[in-house]
Design a protein around this motif. Structure first.
Motif, PDB file in Angstrom:
ATOM      1  N   PHE A 275      -8.251  -0.181  -5.280  1.00  0.00           N
ATOM      2  CA  PHE A 275      -8.011   1.260  -5.355  1.00  0.00           C
ATOM      3  C   PHE A 275      -8.301   1.937  -4.017  1.00  0.00           C
ATOM      4  N   VAL A 276      -7.584   1.457  -3.012  1.00  0.00           N
ATOM      5  CA  VAL A 276      -7.708   2.017  -1.670  1.00  0.00           C
ATOM      6  C   VAL A 276      -6.315   2.328  -1.147  1.00  0.00           C
ATOM      7  N   GLN A 277      -6.197   3.422  -0.435  1.00  0.00           N
ATOM      8  CA  GLN A 277      -4.940   3.827   0.189  1.00  0.00           C
ATOM      9  C   GLN A 277      -5.246   4.094   1.648  1.00  0.00           C
ATOM     10  N   GLY A 278      -4.390   3.612   2.520  1.00  0.00           N
ATOM     11  CA  GLY A 278      -4.619   3.862   3.928  1.00  0.00           C
ATOM     12  C   GLY A 278      -3.654   3.115   4.803  1.00  0.00           C
ATOM     13  N   ARG A 279      -4.097   2.838   6.023  1.00  0.00           N
ATOM     14  CA  ARG A 279      -3.183   2.233   6.987  1.00  0.00           C
ATOM     15  C   ARG A 279      -3.923   1.348   7.969  1.00  0.00           C
ATOM     16  N   VAL A 280      -3.145   0.466   8.544  1.00  0.00           N
ATOM     17  CA  VAL A 280      -3.579  -0.416   9.612  1.00  0.00           C
ATOM     18  C   VAL A 280      -2.691  -0.103  10.803  1.00  0.00           C
ATOM     19  N   ILE A 281      -3.297   0.127  11.953  1.00  0.00           N
ATOM     20  CA  ILE A 281      -2.525   0.431  13.156  1.00  0.00           C
ATOM     21  C   ILE A 281      -2.693  -0.713  14.136  1.00  0.00           C
ATOM     22  N   GLY A 282      -1.565  -1.297  14.548  1.00  0.00           N
ATOM     23  CA  GLY A 282      -1.595  -2.366  15.534  1.00  0.00           C
ATOM     24  C   GLY A 282      -2.174  -3.653  14.993  1.00  0.00           C
TER      25      GLY A 282
ATOM     26  N   VAL B 265      -4.819  -6.197  13.655  1.00  0.00           N
ATOM     27  CA  VAL B 265      -6.075  -6.269  12.909  1.00  0.00           C
ATOM     28  C   VAL B 265      -6.226  -7.695  12.412  1.00  0.00           C
ATOM     29  N   PHE B 266      -7.390  -8.309  12.714  1.00  0.00           N
ATOM     30  CA  PHE B 266      -7.678  -9.664  12.270  1.00  0.00           C
ATOM     31  C   PHE B 266      -9.058  -9.695  11.664  1.00  0.00           C
ATOM     32  N   PRO B 267      -9.211 -10.384  10.530  1.00  0.00           N
ATOM     33  CA  PRO B 267      -8.209 -11.129   9.772  1.00  0.00           C
ATOM     34  C   PRO B 267      -7.236 -10.193   9.061  1.00  0.00           C
ATOM     35  N   ALA B 268      -6.253 -10.792   8.405  1.00  0.00           N
ATOM     36  CA  ALA B 268      -5.199 -10.009   7.759  1.00  0.00           C
ATOM     37  C   ALA B 268      -5.789  -9.001   6.786  1.00  0.00           C
ATOM     38  N   PRO B 269      -5.376  -7.740   6.899  1.00  0.00           N
ATOM     39  CA  PRO B 269      -5.902  -6.702   6.009  1.00  0.00           C
ATOM     40  C   PRO B 269      -5.293  -6.767   4.606  1.00  0.00           C
ATOM     41  N   CYS B 270      -5.818  -5.947   3.728  1.00  0.00           N
ATOM     42  CA  CYS B 270      -5.358  -5.875   2.338  1.00  0.00           C
ATOM     43  C   CYS B 270      -3.876  -5.509   2.267  1.00  0.00           C
ATOM     44  N   ASP B 271      -3.210  -6.030   1.257  1.00  0.00           N
ATOM     45  CA  ASP B 271      -1.803  -5.695   1.043  1.00  0.00           C
ATOM     46  C   ASP B 271      -1.606  -4.243   0.635  1.00  0.00           C
ATOM     47  N   ASN B 272      -2.650  -3.579   0.162  1.00  0.00           N
ATOM     48  CA  ASN B 272      -2.479  -2.194  -0.270  1.00  0.00           C
ATOM     49  C   ASN B 272      -2.704  -1.180   0.861  1.00  0.00           C
ATOM     50  N   LEU B 273      -2.587  -1.623   2.105  1.00  0.00           N
ATOM     51  CA  LEU B 273      -2.642  -0.724   3.252  1.00  0.00           C
ATOM     52  C   LEU B 273      -1.299  -0.740   3.972  1.00  0.00           C
ATOM     53  N   ASP B 274      -0.797   0.442   4.321  1.00  0.00           N
ATOM     54  CA  ASP B 274       0.442   0.540   5.094  1.00  0.00           C
ATOM     55  C   ASP B 274       0.198  -0.016   6.495  1.00  0.00           C
ATOM     56  N   ARG B 275       1.256  -0.610   7.083  1.00  0.00           N
ATOM     57  CA  ARG B 275       1.151  -1.195   8.427  1.00  0.00           C
ATOM     58  C   ARG B 275       1.947  -0.362   9.419  1.00  0.00           C
ATOM     59  N   TYR B 276       1.310  -0.051  10.541  1.00  0.00           N
ATOM     60  CA  TYR B 276       1.945   0.694  11.623  1.00  0.00           C
ATOM     61  C   TYR B 276       1.809  -0.096  12.916  1.00  0.00           C
ATOM     62  N   ASP B 277       2.784   0.074  13.819  1.00  0.00           N
ATOM     63  CA  ASP B 277       2.647  -0.573  15.119  1.00  0.00           C
ATOM     64  C   ASP B 277       1.748   0.277  16.014  1.00  0.00           C
ATOM     65  N   GLU B 278       1.497  -0.198  17.230  1.00  0.00           N
ATOM     66  CA  GLU B 278       0.600   0.497  18.165  1.00  0.00           C
ATOM     67  C   GLU B 278       1.064   1.911  18.513  1.00  0.00           C
ATOM     68  N   LYS B 279       2.366   2.175  18.370  1.00  0.00           N
ATOM     69  CA  LYS B 279       2.916   3.494  18.696  1.00  0.00           C
ATOM     70  C   LYS B 279       2.926   4.432  17.497  1.00  0.00           C
ATOM     71  N   GLY B 280       2.435   3.955  16.356  1.00  0.00           N
ATOM     72  CA  GLY B 280       2.370   4.806  15.170  1.00  0.00           C
ATOM     73  C   GLY B 280       3.617   4.782  14.302  1.00  0.00           C
ATOM     74  N   ASN B 281       4.514   3.819  14.547  1.00  0.00           N
ATOM     75  CA  ASN B 281       5.722   3.699  13.730  1.00  0.00           C
ATOM     76  C   ASN B 281       5.435   2.838  12.505  1.00  0.00           C
TER      77      ASN B 281
ATOM     78  N   ARG C  95       5.482  -0.536   4.349  1.00  0.00           N
ATOM     79  CA  ARG C  95       4.787   0.259   3.343  1.00  0.00           C
ATOM     80  C   ARG C  95       4.099  -0.692   2.369  1.00  0.00           C
ATOM     81  N   SER C  96       2.916  -0.338   1.901  1.00  0.00           N
ATOM     82  CA  SER C  96       2.199  -1.202   0.958  1.00  0.00           C
ATOM     83  C   SER C  96       2.951  -1.280  -0.364  1.00  0.00           C
ATOM     84  N   ALA C  97       2.819  -2.411  -1.019  1.00  0.00           N
ATOM     85  CA  ALA C  97       3.485  -2.611  -2.308  1.00  0.00           C
ATOM     86  C   ALA C  97       2.727  -1.923  -3.431  1.00  0.00           C
ATOM     87  N   SER C  98       1.407  -1.835  -3.309  1.00  0.00           N
ATOM     88  CA  SER C  98       0.595  -1.247  -4.372  1.00  0.00           C
ATOM     89  C   SER C  98      -0.682  -0.686  -3.783  1.00  0.00           C
ATOM     90  N   GLN C  99      -1.114   0.453  -4.290  1.00  0.00           N
ATOM     91  CA  GLN C  99      -2.372   1.050  -3.844  1.00  0.00           C
ATOM     92  C   GLN C  99      -3.542   0.568  -4.692  1.00  0.00           C
TER      93      GLN C  99
END
Length: 166
Positions: free
Chosen positions: A124-131, A133-149, A153-157
């Protein structure tokens, strides 16, 4: 914490030979909020769990609390997190009634000692990973590149990968 905690920055922190490095803990009945918290430039060395956010801590001084007083957790950022010898880098345990919202991980590389499928443990977490991150973060976090693009999108929160045997 029945009022609230906000606008706090923790930076340039070294934690070694510890069970927990940094943590936020709360529970139903506490009310209030935890928001706009920034952790920057953290180094972990030989810790069991690096980052903990737990919403079911369930310690109250007496029975006179309101179990419907739910805390709000949002806007928690971790940047520049590094280390070695960490068993579980991240454990975020929100709940359906107390989700953890708007968590950000940016520039994180933590060497682990315990090889398990889900090193980041999230519920039950919502958020993002930028650039990177190791080890691999949770699947319920959105992924962004270093420029913020937005990259993915996460499959489930509300996915849960929590394993409390660790």
């Amino acid at each position: 914490m029945s009022g609230g905690v906000s606008n706090v920055t923790v930076e340039n922190l070294l934690v070694w030979d510890s069970r927990r490095a940094v943590r936020i803990k709360t529970a139903p009945g506490r009310g209030g909020y935890v928001r706009d918290i920034t952790y920057r430039n953290l180094t972990f060395d030989n810790v069991r769990v690096g980052i903990v956010i737990k919403t079911d801590y369930n310690e109250h001084p007496d029975e006179g609390y309101d179990p419907k007083a739910l805390p709000a957790l949002k806007g928690i950022t971790f940047s520049g997190v590094h280390g070695q010898g960490v068993r579980v880098p991240v454990r975020i345990h929100g709940s359906e009634e107390i989700p953890v919202k708007n968590v950000t991980f940016w520039d994180m590389s933590v060497g682990t000692t315990y090889k398990k499928k889900h090193i980041f443990q999230c519920a039950f977490v919502q958020g993002r990973v930028i650039g990177s991150v190791f080890p691999a973060p949770c699947d319920n976090l959105d992924r962004y590149d270093e420029k913020g693009n937005l990259v993915k999108r996460s499959a489930s929160q509300n996915v849960t990968d929590i394993d409390y045997d660790i």
